[in-house]
Design a protein around this motif. Sequence first.
Motif: not given
Length: 330
Positions: A14-20, A42-49, A58-62, A83-84
């Motif tokens: 959990a402490r690892a740096k977030p990656e794509v 993305l459990k734990g990521v705020p809904k607003t984020h 930043e989110v891409r689909v295909n 995202v953390r």
Amino acid sequence: MNRIIGANQATSDARAKPEVRWLTVDDESAGQRLDNFLLRHLKGVPKTHVYRIIRSGEVRVNKARASADTRVATGDEIRVPPVRVAEPKPLDGAQAAPAREFPVLLEDEAVLAIDKPAGVAVHGGSGVSFGVIEQLRRARPLARTLELVHRLDRETSGILLVAKKRSALKHLQDQFRDRETGKTYLALVLGDWPDKLKVIDAPLHKYLVPGGAGEGERRVKVVPKDDPDGMRAITLVKVRERLPGFTLLEVTIKTGRTHQIRVHLASQGHPIAGDEKYGDFERNKALHKQGLKRMFLHAWRLQFNHPVTNQRVELLAPLPPDLQAFTAAP
């Protein structure tokens, strides 16, 4: 390497740096809206984020930008920026959504229809820690799938559909989107509704009122038909009963815009009794003293094609006792 949603995942540091991350949509998730897909995984990521990274592209689909309401399909590759994700916290009595069942109108292997009470949000978010769906999941820990098919405002009571299978969710949401369902509400409005006013066809525009925490409070208004930001909204109105100072209406919506009924009725000079956003605030104070403690809007009837049998289903939820008592009062 792409990760298939639904497959077992190795525990990471959990402490690892977030990656794509790259997520591949499986059959069970096909047909979901992009925002719901991400919120689920993305459990734990705020809904607003989550909404922020979608809007920013930043989110891409295909490899292409997509909006929050984009429907994902089997095999779609979803790029998720770094995202953390917060570490899951042990649930205690204060943090956990309390397990709760609601009055059941229909239940089988594919669909659960409940009679939602007023004052209960359908899901957590926007200052609400939990709602109907979280409480149902806590009450039914063995249920593989429990997903909201549609939404009701927190203060609106009545019929709410929950899907118990992914295939049912997609089938039912397609019906809502394609206007194949019949949704009729009971609304008590102030004044004497004109008999001739049976159709309201007026575009609506969502906007935010500045102030408070976050991005502001969401509001909706009627705009001219040539407004580029207006979304077409159609509401059918039938007088059910005339009462001293009020009219009880059967309101059928042909489009499912945010706050559509509330704004359309108020725009005609007949707001819903007890509506704290679009109503008559002084009258609401008096109505509260007379026994109406909330907005008089109830999802009374719902018609849809069953996702398994394709047979037409009609559900009815009678007015709850508090609203019945108010209309019966002398």
